[in-house]
Write an enzyme that holds these catalytic residues in place. Structure first.
Site, PDB file in Angstrom:
ATOM      1  N   GLU A  15       0.822  -1.210   0.000  1.00  0.00           N
ATOM      2  CA  GLU A  15       0.000   0.000   0.000  1.00  0.00           C
ATOM      3  C   GLU A  15       0.860   1.267   0.000  1.00  0.00           C
ATOM      4  O   GLU A  15       0.363   2.350  -0.294  1.00  0.00           O
ATOM      5  CB  GLU A  15      -0.904   0.033   1.235  1.00  0.00           C
ATOM      6  CG  GLU A  15      -1.975  -1.020   1.259  1.00  0.00           C
ATOM      7  CD  GLU A  15      -2.827  -0.928   2.501  1.00  0.00           C
ATOM      8  OE1 GLU A  15      -4.008  -0.553   2.367  1.00  0.00           O
ATOM      9  OE2 GLU A  15      -2.308  -1.211   3.608  1.00  0.00           O
ATOM     10  N   TYR A  28     -16.940  26.398  -0.866  1.00  0.00           N
ATOM     11  CA  TYR A  28     -16.873  24.947  -1.076  1.00  0.00           C
ATOM     12  C   TYR A  28     -15.581  24.534  -1.781  1.00  0.00           C
ATOM     13  O   TYR A  28     -14.999  23.504  -1.466  1.00  0.00           O
ATOM     14  CB  TYR A  28     -18.053  24.435  -1.906  1.00  0.00           C
ATOM     15  CG  TYR A  28     -19.407  24.993  -1.569  1.00  0.00           C
ATOM     16  CD1 TYR A  28     -19.766  25.296  -0.254  1.00  0.00           C
ATOM     17  CD2 TYR A  28     -20.337  25.219  -2.571  1.00  0.00           C
ATOM     18  CE1 TYR A  28     -21.018  25.802   0.041  1.00  0.00           C
ATOM     19  CE2 TYR A  28     -21.594  25.723  -2.274  1.00  0.00           C
ATOM     20  CZ  TYR A  28     -21.923  26.017  -0.968  1.00  0.00           C
ATOM     21  OH  TYR A  28     -23.164  26.516  -0.677  1.00  0.00           O
ATOM     22  N   GLU A  81      -7.957   6.762  10.082  1.00  0.00           N
ATOM     23  CA  GLU A  81      -8.335   7.551  11.248  1.00  0.00           C
ATOM     24  C   GLU A  81      -7.421   8.767  11.422  1.00  0.00           C
ATOM     25  O   GLU A  81      -7.889   9.873  11.714  1.00  0.00           O
ATOM     26  CB  GLU A  81      -8.290   6.677  12.514  1.00  0.00           C
ATOM     27  CG  GLU A  81      -9.316   5.564  12.544  1.00  0.00           C
ATOM     28  CD  GLU A  81      -8.913   4.278  11.826  1.00  0.00           C
ATOM     29  OE1 GLU A  81      -9.560   3.241  12.082  1.00  0.00           O
ATOM     30  OE2 GLU A  81      -7.971   4.278  11.003  1.00  0.00           O
ATOM     31  N   LYS A  84     -12.038   4.066   1.680  1.00  0.00           N
ATOM     32  CA  LYS A  84     -10.931   3.452   0.937  1.00  0.00           C
ATOM     33  C   LYS A  84     -11.533   2.307   0.120  1.00  0.00           C
ATOM     34  O   LYS A  84     -11.567   1.161   0.557  1.00  0.00           O
ATOM     35  CB  LYS A  84      -9.890   2.948   1.940  1.00  0.00           C
ATOM     36  CG  LYS A  84      -8.565   2.562   1.371  1.00  0.00           C
ATOM     37  CD  LYS A  84      -7.606   2.236   2.535  1.00  0.00           C
ATOM     38  CE  LYS A  84      -6.253   1.836   2.075  1.00  0.00           C
ATOM     39  NZ  LYS A  84      -5.358   1.515   3.198  1.00  0.00           N
TER      40      LYS A  84
END
Length: 117
Positions: free
Chosen positions: A21, A53, A73, A98
């Site tokens: 990863e 935005y 997290e 993910k």
């Protein structure tokens, strides 16, 4: 409290705990609910009285792009910290997804909520 909502914002980040990863950035999806007072914008119809935005989206993209966290997290927490530092928010809930990381699941996600103060 009023809300500004951004859904399905794609960001790129180097994230994950496994060696495979950590070789390239991968796409993540952000769903965001900002708690703000929209009464001034309702009354004025003036963009300067609301949340920009595009700036919110760019802030999230830059935090993701410049980070190398192992955990969703931690990245979500950094994103929320950046938003609270830059914008006048009462609260925010951020869902960070993910997709396609588990072979038998479409998505893995975490949701974190923070309040001002």
């Amino acid at each position: 409290m009023d809300n500004v909502i951004i859904e399905g914002l794609q960001v790129q980040s180097l994230i994950g705990v496994y060696d495979w990863e950590r070789t390239a950035r991968r796409p993540l999806l952000v769903d965001l609910v900002l708690e703000v007072d929209l009464a001034p914008a309702v009354a004025s119809d003036d963009v300067s009285d609301t949340i920009d935005y595009a700036r919110v989206a760019e802030t999230l993209k830059q935090v993701a792009l410049n980070s190398e966290f192992f955990l969703l997290e931690a990245l979500a927490g950094a994103m929320l910290d950046a938003l609270f530092a830059e914008f006048a928010l009462q609260g925010a809930t951020l869902k960070l997804s993910k997709p396609d990381i588990l072979p038998d699941a479409e998505n893995v996600a975490i949701r974190i909520s923070r309040r001002k103060g």
